[in-house]
Scaffold this motif. Structure first.
Motif, PDB file in Angstrom:
ATOM      1  N   MET A 298       0.879  -1.500  -0.150  1.00  0.00           N
ATOM      2  CA  MET A 298       0.340   0.326  -0.019  1.00  0.00           C
ATOM      3  C   MET A 298       0.891   1.376  -0.221  1.00  0.00           C
ATOM      4  O   MET A 298       2.000   0.906   0.759  1.00  0.00           O
ATOM      5  CB  MET A 298      -1.078  -0.082   1.143  1.00  0.00           C
ATOM      6  CG  MET A 298      -0.134  -0.022   2.563  1.00  0.00           C
ATOM      7  SD  MET A 298      -0.623   0.867   3.678  1.00  0.00           S
ATOM      8  CE  MET A 298      -1.424   2.356   3.284  1.00  0.00           C
ATOM      9  N   GLY A 299       0.351   2.313  -0.124  1.00  0.00           N
ATOM     10  CA  GLY A 299       0.978   3.860  -0.535  1.00  0.00           C
ATOM     11  C   GLY A 299       2.030   3.666  -0.736  1.00  0.00           C
ATOM     12  O   GLY A 299       3.620   4.520  -0.514  1.00  0.00           O
ATOM     13  N   GLY A 300       2.794   2.831  -2.200  1.00  0.00           N
ATOM     14  CA  GLY A 300       3.891   2.993  -2.565  1.00  0.00           C
ATOM     15  C   GLY A 300       5.056   1.841  -2.238  1.00  0.00           C
ATOM     16  O   GLY A 300       6.132   2.320  -2.343  1.00  0.00           O
ATOM     17  N   LEU A 301       4.436   1.304  -1.535  1.00  0.00           N
ATOM     18  CA  LEU A 301       5.510   0.735  -1.198  1.00  0.00           C
ATOM     19  C   LEU A 301       4.793  -1.149  -1.642  1.00  0.00           C
ATOM     20  O   LEU A 301       4.077  -1.612  -1.778  1.00  0.00           O
ATOM     21  CB  LEU A 301       5.007   0.065   0.819  1.00  0.00           C
ATOM     22  CG  LEU A 301       5.143   1.518   1.397  1.00  0.00           C
ATOM     23  CD1 LEU A 301       5.676   1.614   2.770  1.00  0.00           C
ATOM     24  CD2 LEU A 301       6.927   1.629   0.881  1.00  0.00           C
TER      25      LEU A 301
ATOM     26  N   LEU B 194       5.664  -4.394  10.096  1.00  0.00           N
ATOM     27  CA  LEU B 194       3.938  -3.852  10.110  1.00  0.00           C
ATOM     28  C   LEU B 194       3.446  -5.605   9.184  1.00  0.00           C
ATOM     29  O   LEU B 194       2.402  -4.826   9.758  1.00  0.00           O
ATOM     30  CB  LEU B 194       4.204  -3.192   8.673  1.00  0.00           C
ATOM     31  CG  LEU B 194       4.319  -1.912   9.109  1.00  0.00           C
ATOM     32  CD1 LEU B 194       4.905  -1.445  10.255  1.00  0.00           C
ATOM     33  CD2 LEU B 194       4.175  -0.724   7.478  1.00  0.00           C
ATOM     34  N   LEU B 195       4.044  -6.254   8.542  1.00  0.00           N
ATOM     35  CA  LEU B 195       3.197  -7.676   8.467  1.00  0.00           C
ATOM     36  C   LEU B 195       3.143  -8.953   9.107  1.00  0.00           C
ATOM     37  O   LEU B 195       2.772  -9.296   8.266  1.00  0.00           O
ATOM     38  CB  LEU B 195       4.295  -7.620   7.191  1.00  0.00           C
ATOM     39  CG  LEU B 195       4.872  -7.019   5.841  1.00  0.00           C
ATOM     40  CD1 LEU B 195       5.734  -7.538   5.111  1.00  0.00           C
ATOM     41  CD2 LEU B 195       3.884  -6.570   5.771  1.00  0.00           C
ATOM     42  N   ALA B 196       3.517  -8.283  10.366  1.00  0.00           N
ATOM     43  CA  ALA B 196       3.225  -9.451  11.398  1.00  0.00           C
ATOM     44  C   ALA B 196       1.899  -8.977  11.936  1.00  0.00           C
ATOM     45  O   ALA B 196       1.951  -8.343  13.260  1.00  0.00           O
ATOM     46  CB  ALA B 196       4.491  -9.410  12.376  1.00  0.00           C
ATOM     47  N   GLU B 197       0.959 -10.156  12.242  1.00  0.00           N
ATOM     48  CA  GLU B 197      -0.111  -9.666  12.646  1.00  0.00           C
ATOM     49  C   GLU B 197      -0.205  -9.678  14.167  1.00  0.00           C
ATOM     50  O   GLU B 197      -0.580  -8.913  14.531  1.00  0.00           O
ATOM     51  CB  GLU B 197      -1.263 -10.268  11.980  1.00  0.00           C
ATOM     52  CG  GLU B 197      -1.236 -10.326  10.577  1.00  0.00           C
ATOM     53  CD  GLU B 197      -2.504  -9.521  10.197  1.00  0.00           C
ATOM     54  OE1 GLU B 197      -2.823  -8.698  10.712  1.00  0.00           O
ATOM     55  OE2 GLU B 197      -1.716  -8.253   8.875  1.00  0.00           O
TER      56      GLU B 197
ATOM     57  N   ARG C 246      -2.982   1.735  11.610  1.00  0.00           N
ATOM     58  CA  ARG C 246      -3.936   0.540  11.221  1.00  0.00           C
ATOM     59  C   ARG C 246      -5.757   0.320  12.196  1.00  0.00           C
ATOM     60  O   ARG C 246      -5.215   1.152  12.888  1.00  0.00           O
ATOM     61  CB  ARG C 246      -2.882  -0.238  12.681  1.00  0.00           C
ATOM     62  CG  ARG C 246      -3.624  -2.161  12.602  1.00  0.00           C
ATOM     63  CD  ARG C 246      -2.550  -2.573  12.658  1.00  0.00           C
ATOM     64  NE  ARG C 246      -2.659  -4.280  12.942  1.00  0.00           N
ATOM     65  CZ  ARG C 246      -2.722  -4.824  12.295  1.00  0.00           C
ATOM     66  NH1 ARG C 246      -2.471  -4.688  11.070  1.00  0.00           N
ATOM     67  NH2 ARG C 246      -3.526  -5.784  12.294  1.00  0.00           N
ATOM     68  N   ARG C 247      -6.463   0.497  11.142  1.00  0.00           N
ATOM     69  CA  ARG C 247      -7.640   0.615  11.121  1.00  0.00           C
ATOM     70  C   ARG C 247      -7.802  -1.150  11.222  1.00  0.00           C
ATOM     71  O   ARG C 247      -7.912  -1.961   9.787  1.00  0.00           O
ATOM     72  CB  ARG C 247      -8.479   1.193  10.388  1.00  0.00           C
ATOM     73  CG  ARG C 247      -8.167   2.419  10.270  1.00  0.00           C
ATOM     74  CD  ARG C 247      -8.887   3.247  10.371  1.00  0.00           C
ATOM     75  NE  ARG C 247      -8.631   4.462  11.065  1.00  0.00           N
ATOM     76  CZ  ARG C 247      -8.388   6.128   9.963  1.00  0.00           C
ATOM     77  NH1 ARG C 247      -8.295   5.914   8.804  1.00  0.00           N
ATOM     78  NH2 ARG C 247      -7.623   7.045  10.501  1.00  0.00           N
ATOM     79  N   ARG C 248      -8.976  -1.456  12.398  1.00  0.00           N
ATOM     80  CA  ARG C 248      -9.823  -3.029  11.942  1.00  0.00           C
ATOM     81  C   ARG C 248      -8.461  -4.234  11.284  1.00  0.00           C
ATOM     82  O   ARG C 248      -8.960  -4.935  10.241  1.00  0.00           O
ATOM     83  CB  ARG C 248     -10.311  -2.958  11.035  1.00  0.00           C
ATOM     84  CG  ARG C 248     -12.012  -2.572  11.498  1.00  0.00           C
ATOM     85  CD  ARG C 248     -13.279  -1.790  10.310  1.00  0.00           C
ATOM     86  NE  ARG C 248     -12.278  -1.022   9.649  1.00  0.00           N
ATOM     87  CZ  ARG C 248     -12.312   0.503   9.341  1.00  0.00           C
ATOM     88  NH1 ARG C 248     -12.163   0.867  10.669  1.00  0.00           N
ATOM     89  NH2 ARG C 248     -12.104   0.594   8.359  1.00  0.00           N
ATOM     90  N   GLY C 249      -7.407  -4.379  11.929  1.00  0.00           N
ATOM     91  CA  GLY C 249      -6.129  -4.867  11.528  1.00  0.00           C
ATOM     92  C   GLY C 249      -5.519  -4.768  10.107  1.00  0.00           C
ATOM     93  O   GLY C 249      -4.922  -5.675   9.424  1.00  0.00           O
ATOM     94  N   ILE C 250      -5.767  -3.840   9.383  1.00  0.00           N
ATOM     95  CA  ILE C 250      -5.420  -3.188   8.099  1.00  0.00           C
ATOM     96  C   ILE C 250      -4.924  -1.842   8.404  1.00  0.00           C
ATOM     97  O   ILE C 250      -5.400  -0.533   8.865  1.00  0.00           O
ATOM     98  CB  ILE C 250      -6.672  -3.205   7.056  1.00  0.00           C
ATOM     99  CG1 ILE C 250      -6.767  -4.344   7.181  1.00  0.00           C
ATOM    100  CG2 ILE C 250      -5.881  -2.603   5.950  1.00  0.00           C
ATOM    101  CD1 ILE C 250      -8.373  -4.659   6.704  1.00  0.00           C
ATOM    102  N   TRP C 251      -3.655  -1.948   7.341  1.00  0.00           N
ATOM    103  CA  TRP C 251      -2.270  -1.183   7.666  1.00  0.00           C
ATOM    104  C   TRP C 251      -3.507   0.165   6.387  1.00  0.00           C
ATOM    105  O   TRP C 251      -3.609  -0.508   5.450  1.00  0.00           O
ATOM    106  CB  TRP C 251      -1.531  -0.690   7.022  1.00  0.00           C
ATOM    107  CG  TRP C 251      -0.226  -1.798   8.149  1.00  0.00           C
ATOM    108  CD1 TRP C 251       0.034  -2.799   8.344  1.00  0.00           C
ATOM    109  CD2 TRP C 251      -0.480  -0.736   9.390  1.00  0.00           C
ATOM    110  NE1 TRP C 251       0.208  -3.138   9.321  1.00  0.00           N
ATOM    111  CE2 TRP C 251       0.080  -1.814  10.166  1.00  0.00           C
ATOM    112  CE3 TRP C 251      -0.315   0.536   9.983  1.00  0.00           C
ATOM    113  CZ2 TRP C 251       0.750  -1.732  11.668  1.00  0.00           C
ATOM    114  CZ3 TRP C 251      -0.003   0.405  11.235  1.00  0.00           C
ATOM    115  CH2 TRP C 251       0.591   0.007  11.967  1.00  0.00           C
TER     116      TRP C 251
END
Length: 187
Positions: free
Chosen positions: A29-32, A98-101, A162-167
């Motif tokens: 997301m966001g260019g990443l 950021l990828l580790a829930e 981070r909203r509802r488990g999503i960046w």
């Protein structure tokens, strides 16, 4: 020492996607994007399409193995500092967190409001809460400093929430000050 595959954040602006020697990248997301790095040490080389073919590994298996390896290494992740802003440390690739829930569930109660992060470089993550003006200011200053100083692996000037488990991209929308009609001759 056995090689391990971990996911790493990469800026999409720097990635070639035109041949078998291009790295395998998934959009984030966001260019990443998410690349996959051999290690330890991590961050030296990303897995390419040619590597996947040589390993006879489907892309889905690469993602699954990297996610499993990340979860298995979370014990070495560290949080430093005190509110209003915290710093993360993780084997020189803190942005991978950021990828580790599972990691974020434990931090959600540590900040006021929603989790907001600055990820200016692959090895720099600053955490605060959406309801902490001093924390947000500190994160923005840190991001600006990292970009000003330069870094081998710059990622993003944008803050994430981070909203509802999503960046998502963080839009710091502050309400405009209320206008007093009498003060402005509207009465």
């Amino acid at each position: 020492m056995q090689l391990v595959l971990l996911p790493v954040l990469v800026p999409l602006r720097d990635i070639r996607r035109d041949d078998a020697h291009s790295p395998v990248i998934d959009d984030f997301m966001g260019g990443l994007g998410v690349g996959y790095s051999y290690g330890p040490p991590f961050d030296q080389r990303l897995v390419t399409w040619a590597d996947l073919q040589r390993m006879e590994m489907p892309r889905r298996a690469l993602r699954r193995q990297a996610a499993h390896n990340l979860d298995a290494r979370l014990g070495v992740a560290a949080v430093h500092g005190q509110p209003p802003a915290l710093m993360l440390n993780f084997e020189g690739i803190a942005s991978t967190l950021l990828l580790a829930e599972a990691f974020w569930a434990g931090l959600e109660q540590s900040v006021p409001g929603e989790l907001v992060v600055g990820v200016p470089a692959r090895d720099v993550v600053i955490v605060t809460g959406s309801h902490s003006p001093p924390g947000l200011a500190k994160v923005r200053r840190a991001v600006d400093r990292v970009f000003y100083a330069g870094d081998r692996h710059l990622l993003s000037r944008k803050l994430l929430v981070r909203r509802r488990g999503i960046w998502e991209l963080f839009a710091d929308v502050r309400p405009a000050p209320a206008l007093d009609g009498a003060q402005h001759g509207f009465v």
